[in-house]
Design a protein around this motif. Structure first.
Motif, mmCIF file in Angstrom:
data_model
loop_
_atom_site.group_PDB
_atom_site.id
_atom_site.type_symbol
_atom_site.label_atom_id
_atom_site.label_comp_id
_atom_site.label_asym_id
_atom_site.label_seq_id
_atom_site.Cartn_x
_atom_site.Cartn_y
_atom_site.Cartn_z
ATOM 1 N N GLY A 1 6.492 -2.772 3.068
ATOM 2 C CA GLY A 1 7.131 -3.295 1.865
ATOM 3 C C GLY A 1 6.921 -4.780 1.673
ATOM 4 N N ASP A 2 7.017 -5.542 2.775
ATOM 5 C CA ASP A 2 6.817 -6.991 2.658
ATOM 6 C C ASP A 2 5.379 -7.308 2.263
ATOM 7 N N GLY A 3 4.427 -6.581 2.858
ATOM 8 C CA GLY A 3 3.036 -6.817 2.500
ATOM 9 C C GLY A 3 2.747 -6.451 1.063
ATOM 10 N N ALA A 4 3.360 -5.345 0.592
ATOM 11 C CA ALA A 4 3.162 -4.943 -0.795
ATOM 12 C C ALA A 4 3.761 -5.977 -1.745
ATOM 13 N N SER B 1 -0.049 0.589 -22.030
ATOM 14 C CA SER B 1 -1.048 -0.470 -21.942
ATOM 15 C C SER B 1 -1.076 -1.034 -20.517
ATOM 16 N N ALA B 2 -2.218 -1.575 -20.133
ATOM 17 C CA ALA B 2 -2.391 -2.081 -18.774
ATOM 18 C C ALA B 2 -3.135 -3.408 -18.811
ATOM 19 N N VAL B 3 -2.792 -4.278 -17.878
ATOM 20 C CA VAL B 3 -3.466 -5.563 -17.755
ATOM 21 C C VAL B 3 -3.784 -5.793 -16.282
ATOM 22 N N ARG B 4 -5.001 -6.224 -16.003
ATOM 23 C CA ARG B 4 -5.402 -6.493 -14.619
ATOM 24 C C ARG B 4 -4.780 -7.794 -14.163
ATOM 25 N N VAL B 5 -4.075 -7.727 -13.023
ATOM 26 C CA VAL B 5 -3.352 -8.913 -12.540
ATOM 27 C C VAL B 5 -3.845 -9.379 -11.177
ATOM 28 N N GLY B 6 -4.827 -8.691 -10.602
ATOM 29 C CA GLY B 6 -5.319 -9.117 -9.293
ATOM 30 C C GLY B 6 -6.416 -8.212 -8.794
ATOM 31 N N GLY B 7 -6.957 -8.555 -7.631
ATOM 32 C CA GLY B 7 -8.033 -7.775 -7.042
ATOM 33 C C GLY B 7 -7.529 -6.832 -5.968
ATOM 34 N N LEU B 8 -8.471 -6.201 -5.256
ATOM 35 C CA LEU B 8 -8.125 -5.270 -4.194
ATOM 36 C C LEU B 8 -7.872 -5.964 -2.863
ATOM 37 N N GLU B 9 -8.491 -7.098 -2.653
ATOM 38 C CA GLU B 9 -8.428 -7.724 -1.332
ATOM 39 C C GLU B 9 -7.005 -8.008 -0.850
ATOM 40 N N PRO B 10 -6.100 -8.527 -1.695
ATOM 41 C CA PRO B 10 -4.732 -8.774 -1.187
ATOM 42 C C PRO B 10 -4.037 -7.511 -0.702
ATOM 43 N N ALA B 11 -4.489 -6.336 -1.157
ATOM 44 C CA ALA B 11 -3.823 -5.085 -0.776
ATOM 45 C C ALA B 11 -4.340 -4.535 0.545
ATOM 46 N N ARG B 12 -5.531 -4.945 0.968
ATOM 47 C CA ARG B 12 -6.112 -4.369 2.171
ATOM 48 C C ARG B 12 -5.294 -4.778 3.396
ATOM 49 N N GLY B 13 -4.863 -3.764 4.142
ATOM 50 C CA GLY B 13 -4.083 -4.025 5.334
ATOM 51 C C GLY B 13 -2.618 -4.291 5.063
ATOM 52 N N ALA B 14 -2.231 -4.384 3.776
ATOM 53 C CA ALA B 14 -0.838 -4.666 3.471
ATOM 54 C C ALA B 14 -0.222 -3.623 2.548
ATOM 55 N N LEU B 15 -1.057 -2.968 1.753
ATOM 56 C CA LEU B 15 -0.511 -2.055 0.754
ATOM 57 C C LEU B 15 -0.142 -0.707 1.356
#
Length: 461
Positions: free
Chosen positions: A374-377, A285-299
């Protein structure tokens, strides 16, 4: 250095020579999967552990113009392959030497559970600039190897399960020029209850899945995905989550380590699935916990710091991140810290390999990333202080595939009549990217598998 003198170029020549001569000593490059649908199990044909292990670690293809040209069914940093396999059966043991196209008979190890496949790591195989993280890389690769053996054994009707850690290295391994680290043991899976495989439609063959898994071109260390992004089917999201459930089978003692892992996935461009970050539980099972924007440039790898190695989240369908809860791991296990760390890494790598094949079954490429912010992720995932990102898997359409040498050796005689005759032609199996409608390549005694844009140069019907 003369490019023709590079070790990888010499290995290409040796592989071509072996194919032209009808094969070399030892069954180290057998293709036992040509007719087997993914991931359905074939009826048991009495395959030996040596055959299985040889197929797991056999080179799949070479890219002559790529400094990191060797491709196997599982990844390794710089294609150095630090994890080694020993197959022990009926009192005889063989140390696999896939680079040489054969194996070495070694004394059977006392204290091993009869017939088994054993892994151990030679850290010196990895470049010295990796430094202290080399055991981490070998631990992740161990998990990939364990998964490859488990998946292949299941397909060939001889499923394998993790029996536990190897207690020390085999006595004969002490004579190797470099010290070895003990790994894991795999034995026949006693849980023979059949499971109904979940297959994408249309179901590919194992050959197709293995080829897609290894089709990502990475010239001179640069890697990435195509900019021609297109929506992926919703079946992809269903199948990868089902795979995470199914891959718990055969974990054995690694099941405890798995309980401390976290599974997150950034989804983009998958039909009927909301873009964003999803947390995936062990039951699928999966649950959405956030959007894509926080990952841009950090993931993914930062394009500003390393433009030649950058991945863009906008070019991927799925980006998986595996985390470890150190507090939970240490609180639920009495295993010594080095062994616990090795188990956590192996469990992570094992999951990543299962996911890679499930993604490849949909014709997409899965690229394990050992280097990332890693810190950004952790910030993008809002992880607690005891939770640590440990591995990343980026998935998307392959950027491009140039001519490459498919060096898998077909069993002789092949049930499909795949071996060429006196004319010097070599039968090419139907693989993604092959010349459509073309079954032979008359240029050489070996097969060139090419993208359609190269058909006019390399293949003739």
């Amino acid at each position: 250095m003369d490019p023709e003198a590079r070790p990888e170029r010499q290995r290409v020549r040796a592989a071509v020579a072996a194919l032209a001569d009808g094969g070399g000593p030892g069954p180290a490059r057998w293709d036992l999967l040509e007719r087997t649908p993914w991931p359905a199990a074939a009826p048991s044909a009495g395959v030996s552990l040596h055959e299985l292990a040889a197929t797991v670690c056999a080179p799949v293809r070479f890219e002559a113009d790529n400094p990191y040209s060797e491709r196997r069914a599982y990844p390794s940093p710089h294609s150095k392959f630090a994890v080694r396999l020993v197959a022990q059966e009926s009192g005889a043991a063989r140390f696999l030497l896939p680079e040489a196209g054969g194996s070495l008979e070694v004394p059977a190890s006392a204290g091993r559970p009869g017939d088994c496949v054993e892994t151990f790591s030679l850290l010196s195989a990895l470049p010295s600039f990796y430094g202290p993280p080399r055991p981490v890389l070998a631990g992740l690769e161990t998990g990939h190897v364990l998964a490859s053996a488990a998946l292949l054994g299941r397909a060939l009707g001889r499923p394998l399960a993790v029996a536990g850690p190897a207690e020390g290295i085999p006595a004969w391994a002490a004579t190797l020029p470099d010290p070895a680290l003990p790994g894991c043991l795999m034995t026949d899976d006693q849980d023979t209850e059949p499971t109904e495989p979940r297959t994408p439609v249309p179901a590919p063959t194992w050959n197709e899945a293995v080829w897609n898994r290894n089709s990502g071109r990475m010239p001179r260390g640069v890697s990435g995905f195509t900019g021609a992004h297109w929506p992926a089917p919703v079946a992809l999201w269903r199948d990868v989550r089902d795979t995470l459930v199914d891959c718990s089978r055969g974990l054995g003692p690694l099941l405890t380590a798995r309980s401390a892992l976290g599974q997150y996935c950034w989804v983009r461009g998958v039909e009927r699935v909301a873009d964003g970050c999803h947390r995936v539980r062990f039951d699928g099972s999966a649950v959405r916990v956030g959007g894509l924007e926080p990952a841009r440039g950090a993931l993914l790898i930062d394009s500003g710091a390393a433009p030649g190695l950058a991945f863009e989240v906008g070019a991927c369908n799925l980006v998986w991140m595996f985390t470890v809860d150190l507090e939970q791991a240490c609180g639920t296990s009495r295993t010594p810290a080095p062994r616990l760390a090795a188990d956590l890494l192996a469990a992570t790598g094992r999951k990543a390999q299962h996911l890679s094949h499930a993604i490849a079954a949909h014709g997409l490429f899965a690229r394990p990333l050992r280097s990332y912010d890693g810190d950004g992720a952790a910030e993008a995932l809002e992880l607690g202080p005891a939770q640590v990102p440990v591995y990343q898997l980026a998935c998307g359409p392959d950027r491009f595939t140039e001519p490459a040498l498919d060096i898998r050796r077909r069993p002789s005689p092949s049930p499909s009549g795949a071996q060429g005759g006196a004319s010097g032609t070599h039968r090419v199996p139907t693989l993604p990217g092959s010349c459509p409608g073309t079954s032979t390549c008359r240029r050489t005694a070996w097969a060139l598998t090419v993208s359609p844009r190269w058909c006019g140069r390399a293949c003739r019907p």
